[in-house]
Structure formats: structure tokens, C-alpha cells
Design a protein around this motif. Structure first.
Motif, PDB file in Angstrom:
ATOM      1  N   GLY A  53      43.179  -0.249   2.445  1.00  0.00           N
ATOM      2  CA  GLY A  53      43.417   0.847   3.050  1.00  0.00           C
ATOM      3  C   GLY A  53      43.733   2.511   1.374  1.00  0.00           C
ATOM      4  O   GLY A  53      43.957   3.767   1.183  1.00  0.00           O
ATOM      5  N   TYR A  54      43.961   1.298   0.153  1.00  0.00           N
ATOM      6  CA  TYR A  54      43.957   2.200  -1.054  1.00  0.00           C
ATOM      7  C   TYR A  54      42.699   2.419  -1.635  1.00  0.00           C
ATOM      8  O   TYR A  54      42.469   0.945  -1.519  1.00  0.00           O
ATOM      9  N   SER A  55      42.955   3.340  -2.904  1.00  0.00           N
ATOM     10  CA  SER A  55      41.126   3.148  -3.391  1.00  0.00           C
ATOM     11  C   SER A  55      41.533   4.820  -4.178  1.00  0.00           C
ATOM     12  O   SER A  55      42.207   5.334  -4.166  1.00  0.00           O
ATOM     13  N   VAL A  56      41.130   3.921  -5.714  1.00  0.00           N
ATOM     14  CA  VAL A  56      40.953   4.763  -6.623  1.00  0.00           C
ATOM     15  C   VAL A  56      39.522   5.652  -6.536  1.00  0.00           C
ATOM     16  O   VAL A  56      39.033   5.039  -6.599  1.00  0.00           O
ATOM     17  N   GLY A  57      39.824   6.954  -6.782  1.00  0.00           N
ATOM     18  CA  GLY A  57      39.029   7.391  -6.939  1.00  0.00           C
ATOM     19  C   GLY A  57      38.234   8.081  -8.316  1.00  0.00           C
ATOM     20  O   GLY A  57      38.232   7.280  -9.441  1.00  0.00           O
ATOM     21  N   ARG A  58      37.857   9.255  -8.027  1.00  0.00           N
ATOM     22  CA  ARG A  58      37.003   9.701  -9.692  1.00  0.00           C
ATOM     23  C   ARG A  58      37.952   9.020 -11.230  1.00  0.00           C
ATOM     24  O   ARG A  58      39.643   9.750 -10.839  1.00  0.00           O
ATOM     25  N   LYS A  59      38.172   9.352 -12.040  1.00  0.00           N
ATOM     26  CA  LYS A  59      38.408   8.646 -13.354  1.00  0.00           C
ATOM     27  C   LYS A  59      37.763  10.118 -13.562  1.00  0.00           C
ATOM     28  O   LYS A  59      36.977  10.842 -14.031  1.00  0.00           O
ATOM     29  N   LEU A  60      38.772  11.569 -13.734  1.00  0.00           N
ATOM     30  CA  LEU A  60      38.876  13.028 -13.982  1.00  0.00           C
ATOM     31  C   LEU A  60      38.397  12.658 -15.410  1.00  0.00           C
ATOM     32  O   LEU A  60      38.873  12.111 -16.855  1.00  0.00           O
ATOM     33  N   LYS A  61      37.423  13.758 -15.902  1.00  0.00           N
ATOM     34  CA  LYS A  61      37.066  14.164 -16.731  1.00  0.00           C
ATOM     35  C   LYS A  61      37.626  15.476 -17.967  1.00  0.00           C
ATOM     36  O   LYS A  61      37.869  16.540 -16.743  1.00  0.00           O
ATOM     37  N   LYS A  62      38.519  15.176 -18.810  1.00  0.00           N
ATOM     38  CA  LYS A  62      39.389  16.138 -19.341  1.00  0.00           C
ATOM     39  C   LYS A  62      39.139  16.938 -20.424  1.00  0.00           C
ATOM     40  O   LYS A  62      38.103  16.373 -21.717  1.00  0.00           O
ATOM     41  N   MET A  63      39.391  18.177 -20.903  1.00  0.00           N
ATOM     42  CA  MET A  63      39.467  18.700 -22.129  1.00  0.00           C
ATOM     43  C   MET A  63      39.703  17.774 -23.719  1.00  0.00           C
ATOM     44  O   MET A  63      39.089  17.703 -24.540  1.00  0.00           O
ATOM     45  N   GLY A  64      41.237  17.300 -23.334  1.00  0.00           N
ATOM     46  CA  GLY A  64      41.785  17.056 -24.100  1.00  0.00           C
ATOM     47  C   GLY A  64      41.909  15.680 -23.375  1.00  0.00           C
ATOM     48  O   GLY A  64      41.814  14.530 -22.399  1.00  0.00           O
ATOM     49  N   MET A  65      43.105  13.987 -24.384  1.00  0.00           N
ATOM     50  CA  MET A  65      43.295  12.992 -23.684  1.00  0.00           C
ATOM     51  C   MET A  65      42.592  12.054 -23.354  1.00  0.00           C
ATOM     52  O   MET A  65      42.821  11.575 -22.202  1.00  0.00           O
ATOM     53  N   LYS A  66      41.222  11.630 -23.733  1.00  0.00           N
ATOM     54  CA  LYS A  66      40.526  11.863 -22.901  1.00  0.00           C
ATOM     55  C   LYS A  66      40.565  10.183 -23.222  1.00  0.00           C
ATOM     56  O   LYS A  66      39.385   9.287 -22.627  1.00  0.00           O
ATOM     57  N   ARG A  67      41.453   9.341 -23.965  1.00  0.00           N
ATOM     58  CA  ARG A  67      41.718   7.542 -23.477  1.00  0.00           C
ATOM     59  C   ARG A  67      43.037   7.447 -22.556  1.00  0.00           C
ATOM     60  O   ARG A  67      42.662   6.494 -21.985  1.00  0.00           O
ATOM     61  N   ASN A  68      43.036   8.381 -21.710  1.00  0.00           N
ATOM     62  CA  ASN A  68      43.953   7.813 -20.331  1.00  0.00           C
ATOM     63  C   ASN A  68      43.019   7.878 -19.304  1.00  0.00           C
ATOM     64  O   ASN A  68      42.108   8.680 -19.072  1.00  0.00           O
ATOM     65  N   ASP A  69      43.046   7.525 -18.583  1.00  0.00           N
ATOM     66  CA  ASP A  69      42.802   7.318 -17.490  1.00  0.00           C
ATOM     67  C   ASP A  69      43.551   7.939 -16.535  1.00  0.00           C
ATOM     68  O   ASP A  69      44.071   7.368 -15.679  1.00  0.00           O
ATOM     69  N   THR A  70      43.020   9.270 -16.349  1.00  0.00           N
ATOM     70  CA  THR A  70      43.756   9.837 -15.199  1.00  0.00           C
ATOM     71  C   THR A  70      42.953  10.236 -13.944  1.00  0.00           C
ATOM     72  O   THR A  70      41.531  10.028 -14.124  1.00  0.00           O
ATOM     73  N   ALA A  71      43.178  10.008 -12.793  1.00  0.00           N
ATOM     74  CA  ALA A  71      42.481   9.536 -11.793  1.00  0.00           C
ATOM     75  C   ALA A  71      42.990   9.985 -10.276  1.00  0.00           C
ATOM     76  O   ALA A  71      44.127  10.637 -10.606  1.00  0.00           O
ATOM     77  N   GLU A  72      42.095  10.106  -9.301  1.00  0.00           N
ATOM     78  CA  GLU A  72      42.208  10.921  -7.992  1.00  0.00           C
ATOM     79  C   GLU A  72      42.576   9.234  -7.384  1.00  0.00           C
ATOM     80  O   GLU A  72      42.168   8.565  -7.410  1.00  0.00           O
ATOM     81  N   LEU A  73      43.852   9.123  -6.375  1.00  0.00           N
ATOM     82  CA  LEU A  73      43.994   8.022  -5.764  1.00  0.00           C
ATOM     83  C   LEU A  73      44.601   8.453  -3.575  1.00  0.00           C
ATOM     84  O   LEU A  73      43.827   9.868  -3.748  1.00  0.00           O
TER      85      LEU A  73
END
Length: 376
Positions: free
Chosen positions: A187-207
Motif C-alpha cells: 500500500g506504500y508507493s513513491v510517486g514522482r521524483k519532483l523536478k526543482k529549481m535547485g538542489m537537483k542532486r536531492n531525490d525529492t518525492a511524493e509519497l
């Protein structure tokens, strides 16, 4: 900085020079820091510096975490989610049961597990009392439903410090923190890895959580409804470390700009030789010294248990504001080259902007400070 601090700083600086810098460009393209880097950081003691030895760490003061954040940002990086990992670790250390500490802290110290804080939701922003994610008891389990966004380390996290409502009808007293292990979690899922203006090496995601079941032992601590209190207790440290990250990034911006203006020529002389350049750099150096002194005072007060929320708010908003001002001026001194991605100042500029937003917006920081002044 004591001799021990300097020795640790030298070690962390070498780590970034040898293991991070050669991979900067590739990891930027990948949008993620590989797990091997986390494990190397664990071996060095960066992840477990302030975790007590009985739980697999080095048992040092938070001054050593501060050294790591400074060396990371002085190396021109803010994309690696070290600070979030360590903040999550401190939630478990501060509020976890002995079983929880022994279960999770050793793996967080070594980098075997990567941590994230699942707090922000679509539409809630900084209003933690308004979270809609629920964790409702069912037998000996909690059933979690909801979604999170802007989650640093979200795509790689093995452990989440999850902010959820265990009482959907209550406000702050209905908020609890749960420690969620993500491996093979139905039931747990990782959605999009968000594209950002900066901090591009960071995997920022929707859960997303769809009837996710976790044992009741996942509740951080032993009592429901303590989440808002736990969050507020940790915020002074979180906001202070953002100030230190602003300091390190400002120092990096000044360093690379000094290198540039000493070499670059315009109208037959070095850019460094123009009075405007010298004055702008003098202003930046002075701001850095003032920020450093204030932050060190705050850190001493934190260790003594005396740092107030409003003073931590000052550190966060003043640090991030100062960072953005310094980086902007330093980019200007690079001229057109400052707008090119191949120059580090361009990355520093893009990374700086979010500092005034996360950890509580600077407007909220000013409101917290103002409230402390409205006392008879």
C-alpha cells in the motif's frame, strides 16, 4: 572550533573532495546521491556523530553535526539530504523507546538505512495541525491513508518519520509521529521524483499511503497525540542547522568569487581591482563573520538547553536572508558567466532560494519573533 572539531572538519572536507566532487556532475544528472556514498559517510562517522555509542554512534555533541553541515555547504553542496537524515535520527533519539532506539539507530548511523521526514502535504504547507494523513488503530496495527509531497530523501528512504493524525477530529493533540519502514510495505508507493529549481542532486518525492498497515510499535514513543509537541521540541535545532547551512554556502560563494575576480579581467585590469568589487566582497565577509558569531552563540545556548524558539527563528530567517543576499552579489560579480551552469555560483544561487521557504517560511519566523515581543 577545538582541535577535535578541526580534525573532524578536515576529515569531512577530504571526504567531499575525494568522494563527492568527482561525481558532482553525474549525480546532478541522476537526481540522486547513491547509497554507497551514504554508507561511506556512515563509516566516517558523519551519520552517527551524535548518536550515543550504545546505539552504534560516536556519542559526540551536536557541534560535530554542525561541522558536517558546514563542510558540506562549504564544498558547494546542499543536495545531499544529510540534514534531514540526521534530524529524523534525532526524533528517534529524543522520543523513542529503548526498543525503538536499539532497533533503528544503529542502521541509521551506518547508512544502511536512509531516513526521511514525511511531513508536508499538498495544501497544508507549514500548517502541521491541518495534516490529513491518518493512522487509525485496527487491532494491534495502525492503518495509514494519505499523501505527502516535497519529501527530501523520499525516493531512497528506508525509514520515514511520518506525521499523521491518530485522532482525525482533534487539532494539535491529534497529531502523532510514526516510524515507518518502507521495505516491502503493501500500500506504500513513491510517486514522482519532483523536478526543482535547485538542489537537483536531492531525490525529492511524493509519497502515497493506501491502507498501509504498520504495527502499533511504530508509534514514536509510547503515547498518541504527542507528535505536535515532539515536532516543536526539535524545531529550534532544525532551524539553527539551516542557519549553519546558510553560513557554509555563503562562505563557499565568497571563496569562489574571490578566485574568479582575481583572475578575470575587464577594461585592462582585474575585476578585483575595481572599488565596487572590493566593497561588495568586504560587505559579504562582514556579514559572514556576524552570522557565524550569532550562530555559535545559539549553538552554545542549545547545548545548555537555553535556546528559545524565537532566537532559533532569528537564526533561520537571518541566515537564509544573508545567504541569498551574499550569493546574489557574488553572482553579479561573475557577470554573464555567473548565469552559466558550469560555474558553481550558478548552483549556489539556485539552491539558496528555498532556504527562505522550508523549515518554516521566513514570514512565519518573523511572526514567531514578533509574538515574543508582545509581552508586558
Amino acid at each position: 572550533m577545538t582541535e577535535d572539531h578541526r580534525a573532524f572538519a578536515d576529515s569531512v572536507a577530504r571526504f567531499f573532495a575525494e568522494e563527492f566532487e568527482p561525481n558532482r556532475e553525474q549525480w546532478t544528472e541522476d537526481g540522486m546521491i547513491p547509497r554507497s556514498f551514504w554508507e561511506q559517510a556512515g563509516e566516517l562517522g558523519v551519520l552517527g556523530a551524535t548518536i550515543p555509542e550504545e546505539y552504534g554512534g560516536l556519542g559526540l555533541s551536536r557541534h560535530f553535526d554542525t561541522v558536517s553541515y558546514l563542510e558540506q555547504t562549504k564544498a558547494g553542496d546542499s543536495g545531499w539530504g544529510l540534514s534531514v537524515h540526521n534530524i529524523a535520527t534525532h526524533y528517534i533519539l529524543a522520543f523513542g523507546t529503548e526498543d525503538q532506539k536499539h532497533r533503528w539507530l544503529p542502521k541509521l548511523a551506518t547508512g544502511e538505512h536512509i531516513a526521511a521526514i514525511a511531513m508536508t502535504e499538498p495544501g497544508t504547507g507549514s500548517d502541521l495541525q491541518a495534516v490529513k494523513t491518518t493512522a487509525i488503530k485496527d487491532g494491534n496495527e495502525y492503518v495509514i491513508n494519505g499523501s505527502k509531497t516535497f519529501i527530501t530523501n523520499g525516493a531512497s528512504a528506508d525509514i520515514l518519520v511520518l506525521v499523521a493524525k491518530t485522532d482525525a477530529k482533534a487539532k494539535s493533540k491529534g497529531v502523532s509521529l510514526l516510524i515507518v519502514e518502507t521495505a516491502d510495505l503493501d500500500g506504500y508507493s513513491v510517486g514522482r521524483k519532483l523536478k526543482k529549481m535547485g538542489m537537483k542532486r536531492n531525490d525529492t518525492a511524493e509519497l502515497a499511503f493506501d491502507d498501509v498497515r504498520v504495527p502499533q510499535t511504530a508509534l514514536l514513543g509510547s503515547e498518541e497525540g504527542q507528535g505536535f509537541y515532539q515536532l516543536m521540541k526539535q524545531l529550534p535545532w532544525e532551524r539553527l542547522l539551516l542557519g549553519y547551512m546558510a553560513l557554509g554556502a555563503s562562505q563557499c560563494a565568497l571563496k569562489v568569487t574571490l578566485e574568479y575576480v582575481r583572475e578575470r579581467k575587464a577594461f585592462g585590469k582585474r575585476v578585483m581591482d575595481f572599488q565596487n568589487t572590493r566593497f561588495k566582497l568586504a560587505e559579504a565577509a562582514t556579514k559572514i563573520e556576524l552570522l557565524s558569531a550569532f550562530l555559535d552563540t545559539c549553538l552554545d545556548e542549545l547545548e545548555e538547553g537555553k535556546l528559545t524558539p524565537e532566537k532559533a527563528a532569528m537564526a533561520k530567517w537571518w541566515g537564509s536572508q544573508t545567504q541569498c543576499e551574499i550569493v546574489d552579489e557574488c553572482l553579479q560579480l561573475h557577470g554573464g558567466y555567473g548565469y552559466m551552469s558550469e560555474y558553481l555560483i550558478s548552483e549556489l544561487y539556485a539552491d539558496a532560494r528555498v532556504q527562505k521557504i522550508y523549515g518554516g517560511t521566513n514570514e512565519i519566523m518573523k511572526e514567531l519573533i514578533a509574538r515574543s515581543l508582545d509581552i508586558d
